[in-house]
Every structure is written in structure tokens, then in C-alpha cells.
Scaffold this active site. Sequence first.
Site, PDB file in Angstrom:
ATOM      1  N   SER A  85       8.422  -2.551  -6.298  1.00 22.22           N
ATOM      2  CA  SER A  85       7.973  -1.674  -4.665  1.00 22.22           C
ATOM      3  C   SER A  85       7.294  -0.211  -4.933  1.00 22.22           C
ATOM      4  O   SER A  85       8.755   0.604  -5.497  1.00 22.22           O
ATOM      5  CB  SER A  85       8.935  -1.843  -4.064  1.00 22.22           C
ATOM      6  OG  SER A  85       8.835  -3.265  -2.617  1.00 22.22           O
ATOM      7  N   HIS A 137      10.316   1.010   2.518  1.00 18.80           N
ATOM      8  CA  HIS A 137      11.824   0.623   2.581  1.00 18.80           C
ATOM      9  C   HIS A 137      12.305   1.531   1.491  1.00 18.80           C
ATOM     10  O   HIS A 137      13.340   1.242   1.542  1.00 18.80           O
ATOM     11  CB  HIS A 137      11.919  -0.979   2.091  1.00 18.80           C
ATOM     12  CG  HIS A 137      11.380  -1.586   0.670  1.00 18.80           C
ATOM     13  ND1 HIS A 137      10.056  -2.130   1.002  1.00 18.80           N
ATOM     14  CD2 HIS A 137      11.894  -2.222  -0.085  1.00 18.80           C
ATOM     15  CE1 HIS A 137       9.315  -2.880   0.231  1.00 18.80           C
ATOM     16  NE2 HIS A 137      11.041  -2.706  -0.906  1.00 18.80           N
ATOM     17  N   ASP A 160       3.786   0.894   4.850  1.00 20.92           N
ATOM     18  CA  ASP A 160       5.364   0.649   3.994  1.00 20.92           C
ATOM     19  C   ASP A 160       4.984   1.630   2.969  1.00 20.92           C
ATOM     20  O   ASP A 160       4.963   1.080   1.636  1.00 20.92           O
ATOM     21  CB  ASP A 160       5.536  -0.798   3.306  1.00 20.92           C
ATOM     22  CG  ASP A 160       6.966  -0.813   2.824  1.00 20.92           C
ATOM     23  OD1 ASP A 160       7.803   0.406   3.021  1.00 20.92           O
ATOM     24  OD2 ASP A 160       7.075  -2.168   2.277  1.00 20.92           O
TER      25      ASP A 160
HETATM   26  N1  ARG Z   1      10.389  -8.541   0.093  1.00 22.86           N
HETATM   27  C1  ARG Z   1       9.756  -7.639  -0.042  1.00 22.86           C
HETATM   28  C2  ARG Z   1      11.190  -6.912  -1.418  1.00 22.86           C
HETATM   29  O1  ARG Z   1      11.359  -7.728  -1.862  1.00 22.86           O
HETATM   30  C3  ARG Z   1      10.707  -5.756   1.077  1.00 22.86           C
HETATM   31  C4  ARG Z   1      11.836  -5.653   1.936  1.00 22.86           C
HETATM   32  C5  ARG Z   1      11.936  -4.773   2.734  1.00 22.86           C
HETATM   33  N2  ARG Z   1      11.787  -5.021   3.732  1.00 22.86           N
HETATM   34  C6  ARG Z   1      12.119  -6.128   4.920  1.00 22.86           C
HETATM   35  N3  ARG Z   1      11.890  -6.438   6.461  1.00 22.86           N
HETATM   36  N4  ARG Z   1      13.119  -6.080   4.236  1.00 22.86           N
HETATM   37  O2  ARG Z   1      11.445  -5.562  -1.610  1.00 22.86           O
HETATM   38  N1  ASP Z   2       9.477  -5.990  -1.516  1.00 20.15           N
HETATM   39  C1  ASP Z   2       9.671  -5.976  -3.458  1.00 20.15           C
HETATM   40  C2  ASP Z   2      10.637  -4.508  -3.898  1.00 20.15           C
HETATM   41  O1  ASP Z   2      11.654  -4.027  -3.271  1.00 20.15           O
HETATM   42  C3  ASP Z   2       8.656  -6.445  -4.200  1.00 20.15           C
HETATM   43  C4  ASP Z   2       8.989  -7.771  -4.411  1.00 20.15           C
HETATM   44  O2  ASP Z   2       9.827  -8.410  -4.681  1.00 20.15           O
HETATM   45  O3  ASP Z   2       8.143  -8.113  -4.796  1.00 20.15           O
HETATM   46  O4  ASP Z   2      10.757  -4.351  -5.501  1.00 20.15           O
END
Ligand code: ARG
Ligand code: ASP
Length: 718
Positions: A649, A84, A220
Site C-alpha cells: 500500500s 489509509h 486513497d
Molecule cells: N484492503 C486494503 C489493505 O489491505 C485497504 C484497507 C484499508 N481500508 C479499509 N476500508 N479498511 O490494506
Molecule cells: N491494502 C493493502 C495494504 O495496505 C495492499 C494489499 O493487500 O493489496 O498494504
Amino acid sequence: MKKVFIGAMIMVMSQFAIAGEGMWLPMLLKSLNEAEMQKMGMKLTAEDIYSVNKGSLKDAIVHFGGFCTSEVISSNGLLLTNHHCGYGQIQSHSSLENNYLKNGFWAMSKEEELENPGLTATFINEIIDVTIGALMGVTEKMSVSERQSVVDKNLKKVTDDIQRENYQDVYVRPFFNGNQYFAFKTTTYRDIRLVGAPPESIGKFGADTDNWIWPRHTGDFSLFRIYAGPDNLPADYSPDNKPYQPKHHLPISLDGVEEGDFTLVFGFPGRTQEYLPSPAIEQIVNDLNPAKISIREKALGIIDKYMRSDEEIRIKYASKFARVANYWKKWIGESQGLKKTKGIAKKKKFEKEFMAALPKNSSYRSILPTFEKLYKQQAPLAYVRDYYSEVASRNIELMTVVSISQRLVSAYEENGEKGYQSYKERIIPFLEGFYKDYNATIDEEVFGALTEMYVMNVDKAYVPSSLMGLRDVDSGLDNGRGVNFYNQTSFANPTRMFAVLEMTPDAAVRHIKRDPAYSFGKEWKELFDAKVAKPLSGIQFQLDSLQRIYMDALMKTFPNKTFYPDANSTMRVTYGQVQSYNPSDAVTYQPVTYLEGVIEKYVPGDYEFNVEDKLLELYDNRDFGQYADSNGKLPICFIGTNHTTGGNSGSPAIDAHGNLIGLNFDRAWEGTMSDYNYDSSICRNIMVDARYVLFVVDKFAGAGHLVKEMTLVHPKKK
Ligand code: ARG
Ligand code: ASP
């Protein structure tokens, strides 16, 4: 004998079982954390993690594009980050014929690696405490604005004074709300090429349904490579550039993790606010999060309806939907977590202790009552701020074009034709990208629904009259005089918008100023600026300086407590251990997931839970090579108590010996309130197991040449 020993064990365990809170500055580990880290099982010294003079772990940690973390995993500059994080690049190289999002991408030789204009990789060479220089001449008696102007002047001098090579940069950031300042000397590489990415069915497995969720089964990750000039220094893209030779690259452990193992996460966390007073948290839980959640819920519901009915729309809106859904879901988890762990009551209790510890005549006694008063004043304005920003800037897409056209008009009015032309040149490519993924029918429906919410839920004083005139009727948005607003404006239609931009600057500006969306947006923004933004910035300024004083007071009042600074996109270390948790009564979540779970979740053909035939085949044959766990199963993800946030991330999860064991990419839903109130009972970060990454590269993709580049180790097998 035995009893005493077990008793001692339990004491040690309970003292450290909760460790995990904190995002620490790497060069302060020696004095603040090393002893605790070693007690938790770490075999490294602080010097092995951060050293200016010799190669250390920090030399493998890279700020990826300024928004994610990545790490060097080979002596040829191979870079590992999340799928991502590399999503934009993977998407930019994709087309219907070469759909790398859907099918994955693997460069089978260096020649096949793909260049990514604009993408950067930044190393931190040195971190320097510049607090003394930054606060030179600052006195307690100064007013807030006097202090600010002295500090601003100092910062310029402090930055200029730091010696650097011509390829290095220096930036200074405030810590502890401006009580301390640190400078970061950096080297930024500009030729970063895409090397590999799994298909979305692995890299984004579970998509939005599983986002922020444990148990998780997502691979990921994606791979890039840093290229350098002949001297191994940063250079613009050139086919002659050579793979970067790092000072250090992370070896990768094949031995995996088990509950209780030490974990260290090294990266660039974006923003946390751990020291807010209770009225601020109350505002988030009671007013701001519910408002933002309800607005996004409305918008997402509309987009989802269209995405489900039309495949082309689904592709167009996939990335936007994921972005909006990401924080919508996070805020829900955050509010629930704060309630469940009694976050507000905990803050209040702590504030009582603080007051009790202060001497009777302490000037600090007024801090909390002043917070109370300021947050009361600020509350109605903060609510409108968030409402406006969610409705007008984030979710109605037309408003993006409105604000661009406002800036185009100002460029013309302030800098004439030249200003107009130079701004226009910048926005044309942006608008082309914008309209490529734009659907006016969806946007009109979102506009109608969200502006209606705004009128219903925001005090009349902040509602522009032109918004009151708009009515959502069966045939679409009516301007009150029987004319459809979205048909009237040129902004919702690329052909008409580009035709306007073809006109002479003078004619285009006249045309834009007559556009109903332009005048509507202008009235709304002017009203917002005058009645909300301006008074709010005055209060915010007072709140910020009070927060600085509060932070200072906390550190002085509790000299034995070790404080860590809030995240601010600078390099940090967090450490904890692999650990299960109980999300609710009688439920325990195990800390490691396996390929069995992917198969359990598999829904053939589904856009979130499909599984490639190749992976099914490897599973059926249990063909896991050297990547299986000691139980013969293929591990996918694991969780730990590491304190992370957005920006972490792509951060490496590192074992007690300094080897890579996983790749951080998310947090468990129950604990996303860790940005305000870390609680080790439910806060867990989610990592992909390094062995799953290797398995996908080697067994699934057949890109074993990349694994050969890496250094694989067996730290547990002596
Ligand atoms: N929750 C994670 C973060 O805050 C991954 C986000 C990317 N994935 C998604 N399905 N939007 O960035
Ligand atoms: N998914 C988040 C990021 O893209 C990491 C988190 O918020 O824990 O940085």
C-alpha cells in the site's frame, strides 16, 4: 505477409499476456527480468531502477513507518502514500473542532506542516548478497538445530562486517526459506510531517463496502514531507530542519494509462507463501479461513449493531471495525479465489510433476509425504491456535487488558518495584488510548458470543474450566454463581483500573491477582501454552526446515524456472500491465474508472458514499483542468496484473519511462489468494490514478503550490 505478422504478434502477446507474477529483488532484475520487462514495453534498463553508484528509481522509494510504502515526488522531499497508511497520523491531529478525517487537511505553507512523533521514512542504500557468509560452515548432515545455531552466529558476524556510515543501519533477512540471505543497508529519517490529506469522503470513499472491490472509486492518498538536518542527513524533529533533498524524485505523467500499458510497482510487500505444499493450502481453505471468518463475522455483527444505533459509538469503533473487517473480507475472497481457480488441484498437479522429475533414489522423494504427515499432526493444533488468537487476542478487547496485567505482574515478580514502575509508565498512555475508544457493553456481548463459539467448536481438552463456568444469560455474563463477570472485574472500567494502578505496587499486584478476569485469562493462557503453543512450535520448527529443503529441491529440480522469493517486508519490484478481467461468466471489468462512477455511487449523507459539494460542483462544470483523460473524463482508479500484497500500500505505479502513473492501495477480491497462488487471470492490484491525486490537490483543495513543486511530464505526447 500480414497473416504471418499477426500470428507472430499473438505468440508474443500470449507469452507475455500473463506476465505479472513475482516480487523481485531490485538488484537481480538485470540478470532475471530486464529482457522480459523490455519486451513488455519498458524503456528503462535495470540500472535505471536499481543502482548503488548513481541515482535510480530506488532512491525515491521509501518504507513508510515500516508498514507501508511511499515515494518521493518532489525535489523538496514531498512524500506520497495512501490515506489509509497515514490514517493514524491524520487521526492523531484531529479533534471535533479540527476534524481532519472528516474535512481533510492541507498545509498552505511549510510552517503549517504537522510533526508526527515516532513516524519514520527509510531509504534502502544498498542490497548485498550475504548468502556465503550466512551459510559458512553449514553442512547437509547437520541437525536442524545445529544448523540454526551456526547460521545465527554467522548472521551476527555478517551484519557487523558490513561497512556503514554512522547514520546507516544494516539488517539481514532470509530468502527462499533460509536458502539465501541478503543484507539491507538503510538510512532512516525521523522528522516526517503531514502535508495534506483529502476528506474521508474521498480518501476512504466506499469504506468497508468497497474495500477489496473493483470497480473502485477511492482517492486513497495522503502527503507527507521528509525533513533533514543541515547536512541533509537524518535528524530528530527540529523547527530548524530543512526539507530533504532526494537523490531522485519521481516525475508524474499526465498522460494516463490504457489497457496493455506496462506497469511497475516498487515497494515493501509484507508476507506471501507461494511455495506451500497442497496440505497447507487445504488446511487454509477447509479449516483455518472458515473458522477465522466465522469468529470475525460474529464480532463484526455485534459491533455493527451498536455503531448503527449511536453516532458516538460509530466514531469510537470506526478504526477498529475497519481493521477487523479488512482481513475478514480478505479471507472470504481468498478462499473463494482458491476454489474458483482450483488452487489445491493446481498445487497437487505441480507436486506430481515434481515427483516425476526426481530420480528414483532421490532423498527429496520423502519431502511431500513428510509434509503430509506433519500437516496432519499439526492440523488440530493450528485450528486451536487460530481460534484462540482470534477469540482471546484479537476480538475480545478485555483480553488486551488481561494480557497487559499479566505482564505487569511478571514485571513485578521478576524485577521488583523498579520493573513494575517502568512497565507501568509504558502502559498508562496505552490504556488511556484504549479506554477512550472502549465500550464495555459491546465488549461484554462480544465476549459472550465468542467464548460460546470457542466452547462449541474447540475440543474440550483446550477449554479452560473457568470458561465452562461462565454463562451468557439475559442480564449479561454470569460467573455461574449469579454474579456478572464484567461488573466484577476492574479491567472493563477505566476508573477502577486506574484506581488499581494508583495503589502501591504491592497492593496493585495483589488486587490484580484476585481479579476474576486475571485468573480466568491466566488459566486459559497456561492451558494454551502447554497444550497448543509448545507442541505446535516443535512441529512448526520441523515444517519450517522441511520448507527450506523443499524450496532448495524445487530450485534444483527445475533449473530453467526462475523463482522469486516470498515477500518478507523487503524492497521488491513487481511488473505487469494494465488489464481488464472476467470475474465471472459473461462479465468483464474494464481497467479504468471515472468520476462518473463516484457520482453513481453517491448516497447523500451516507458515511461510506457521501460526496462533498465542492466535488459535485467540479463534476457539474466538468472543471478537470489538465487532469482529464483524452475522452474528457476524470480518471479515478485503474487495475493491473502486478503481484502485490499487504505492505505494498502506498507503492508507486510507474510507467515504461520511470514516471509515476498511480498509487497502489488494494487488490480485487477475486484475486486476494495471490498470497498463496498468483493467477494472472483474476489477480489484479488496484491503483489510484496519479491525475486524480493531482486533481484533488489542485482543483478540489486549492493546494496548487504543492503541484508546482512536482515535475509533471507528458511521456506519450512526443
Ligand atoms: N484492503 C486494503 C489493505 O489491505 C485497504 C484497507 C484499508 N481500508 C479499509 N476500508 N479498511 O490494506
Ligand atoms: N491494502 C493493502 C495494504 O495496505 C495492499 C494489499 O493487500 O493489496 O498494504
